[in-house]
Design a protein around this motif. Structure first.
Motif, PDB file in Angstrom:
ATOM      1  N   THR A 195       0.822  -1.218   0.000  1.00 62.07           N
ATOM      2  CA  THR A 195       0.000   0.000   0.000  1.00 62.07           C
ATOM      3  C   THR A 195       0.849   1.258   0.000  1.00 62.07           C
ATOM      4  O   THR A 195       0.345   2.343  -0.276  1.00 62.07           O
ATOM      5  CB  THR A 195      -0.964   0.046   1.208  1.00 62.07           C
ATOM      6  OG1 THR A 195      -0.206  -0.167   2.406  1.00 62.07           O
ATOM      7  CG2 THR A 195      -2.072  -0.978   1.085  1.00 62.07           C
ATOM      8  N   THR A 235      -6.455   3.585   1.201  1.00 60.01           N
ATOM      9  CA  THR A 235      -6.200   2.666   0.104  1.00 60.01           C
ATOM     10  C   THR A 235      -6.097   1.265   0.682  1.00 60.01           C
ATOM     11  O   THR A 235      -5.669   1.076   1.824  1.00 60.01           O
ATOM     12  CB  THR A 235      -4.895   3.001  -0.659  1.00 60.01           C
ATOM     13  OG1 THR A 235      -3.812   3.012   0.262  1.00 60.01           O
ATOM     14  CG2 THR A 235      -4.986   4.346  -1.344  1.00 60.01           C
ATOM     15  N   GLU A 252      -4.499  -2.408   4.363  1.00 60.30           N
ATOM     16  CA  GLU A 252      -5.250  -1.154   4.310  1.00 60.30           C
ATOM     17  C   GLU A 252      -4.402  -0.038   4.911  1.00 60.30           C
ATOM     18  O   GLU A 252      -3.775  -0.222   5.938  1.00 60.30           O
ATOM     19  CB  GLU A 252      -6.557  -1.290   5.102  1.00 60.30           C
ATOM     20  CG  GLU A 252      -7.480  -0.115   4.972  1.00 60.30           C
ATOM     21  CD  GLU A 252      -8.855  -0.404   5.563  1.00 60.30           C
ATOM     22  OE1 GLU A 252      -9.812   0.251   5.132  1.00 60.30           O
ATOM     23  OE2 GLU A 252      -8.975  -1.276   6.455  1.00 60.30           O
ATOM     24  N   CYS A 298      -2.056  -2.652  -6.776  1.00 54.90           N
ATOM     25  CA  CYS A 298      -2.929  -3.706  -6.258  1.00 54.90           C
ATOM     26  C   CYS A 298      -2.412  -5.035  -6.790  1.00 54.90           C
ATOM     27  O   CYS A 298      -2.373  -5.248  -8.004  1.00 54.90           O
ATOM     28  CB  CYS A 298      -4.374  -3.481  -6.706  1.00 54.90           C
ATOM     29  SG  CYS A 298      -5.505  -4.750  -6.102  1.00 54.90           S
TER      30      CYS A 298
END
Length: 172
Positions: free
Chosen positions: A14, A130, A113, A20
């Motif tokens: 992150t 995010t 996260e 991702c």
């Protein structure tokens, strides 16, 4: 800190905005909190000390008063769902503050996260959340898109709650 291992491989991913890992669902929610140095300071402190999460009504169990790499945190939702995590990175800079946690065994999701407060060049303060995740339990797999909708709603609620926590600070 427990000896449990993370439930995913790309620990710390992150930190790279917009990254991702394959097989995960991305999440990015950005909320304007206010303006100015004092709003940034207040918002940063609320994020770093778990105050934001507690103000949301989320249960937080941690042996530390502040987010720091290696700190274990268990989030409890509605008194039913326990979600063990570990802080993987933190940032405390003049215009950026926040942290990310990764999932440990027993968490209903698998992933990471991040909660970041930043102050842009014009003085605007933002909260950006995010994440990347995928179901780890039968019930999160069965809930499918409802789980992702819950995550988006939760992220938006974080922004609204943080804005309320900073509302008594006059903007410049």
């Amino acid at each position: 800190m427990s000896t449990a291992h993370f439930t995913y491989e790309e620990v710390g991913a992150t930190r790279e905005q917009g990254h991702c890992p394959p097989g995960f669902h991305p999440l990015r929610v950005r909320t304007r909190i206010g303006e100015g140095r004092e709003v940034f300071r207040r918002a940063s402190e609320a994020v770093m000390t778990w105050e934001l999460h507690r103000a949301l009504g989320v249960g937080i169990e941690s042996g530390a008063d502040r987010a720091a790499p290696g700190v274990d945190v268990t989030i409890t939702l509605a008194g039913l769902v326990r979600a063990p995590c570990r802080v993987v990175w933190t940032a405390e800079e003049p215009r950026l503050a926040g942290w990310a946690y990764g999932t440990l065994p027993g968490h209903p999701e698998c992933g990471e996260e991040a909660f970041l407060v930043d102050r842009t060049g014009d003085g605007t303060v933002w909260l950006t959340i995010t994440a990347f995740s995928r179901p780890a339990k039968w019930y999160t797999r069965a809930a499918g898109p409802f789980t992702r909708a819950f995550q988006h709603t939760y992220a938006h609620r974080c922004g609204t709650t943080l804005r309320k926590l900073c509302a008594d600070i006059p903007e410049p």
